[in-house]
Design a protein around this motif. Structure first.
Motif: not given
Length: 179
Positions: A37-41
């Motif tokens: 979701d457009n977030r680096i995890i």
């Protein structure tokens, strides 16, 4: 990635963002990241370094916070026959630690380096610098063993590339039986 890394490491162990970006620009193989979701995890750094730097890291006398892209071997553009790898950093966001995120990163790097081996590159050692208890458990899980204490409050782990491949292969097999 910078904010994610700051959640787990103190500034004394974090490569400045500008230099980390240079690693990526000049040595794209130095960083693998996972995005949801457009977030680096999560992300991982596993790459070959110049032999003198490898030896300093292995002996605990080099803090990779100061590593520059020039010390990372450019395997895409240089003809290499022998490499030792440095596992600099692994970060997985808390919410994804029980997912397959870590295995995906490790497996992707293993596939990358196995492709180099098929081209005739010999990979002998992996060294890692653990600054957290989670890092120490991770290094043990991927076949690295405690080697020494560094001069910058961390623990150095090392193992052969073959031990790494065997451990990751075992992890992948265990993951398939659980799923």
């Amino acid at each position: 990635m910078e904010q994610l890394e700051k959640k787990y490491y103190g500034e004394e162990h974090i490569t400045p963002y500008v230099e980390s970006y240079e690693w990526y620009v000049h040595r794209p193989h130095s960083i693998l990241a996972l995005e949801v979701d457009n977030r680096i995890i999560g992300f991982m750094n596993l790459f070959p370094v110049q032999q003198d730097v490898f030896e300093q890291i292995e002996n605990g006398t080099y803090n990779d916070k100061y590593l520059t892209y020039r010390e990372i071997i450019p395997v895409e553009s240089e003809s290499v026959t022998f490499l030792n790898l440095f596992l600099s950093c692994v970060v997985i966001d808390d919410h994804f630690r029980k997912s397959h995120a870590l295995l995906l990163l490790v497996s992707s790097y293993m596939d990358y380096y196995e492709a180099l081996q098929r081209k005739g590159v010999k990979i002998e050692w992996i060294v890692g610098d653990a600054v957290t208890a989670d890092g120490e458990r991770f290094f043990n899980k991927i076949g690295l063993k405690r080697y020494c204490t560094s001069n910058h409050e961390s623990t150095i782990y090392r193992g052969t590339y073959e031990e790494f491949v065997n451990a990751v292969t075992k992890m992948k097999a265990g993951s398939k039986t659980v799923s």
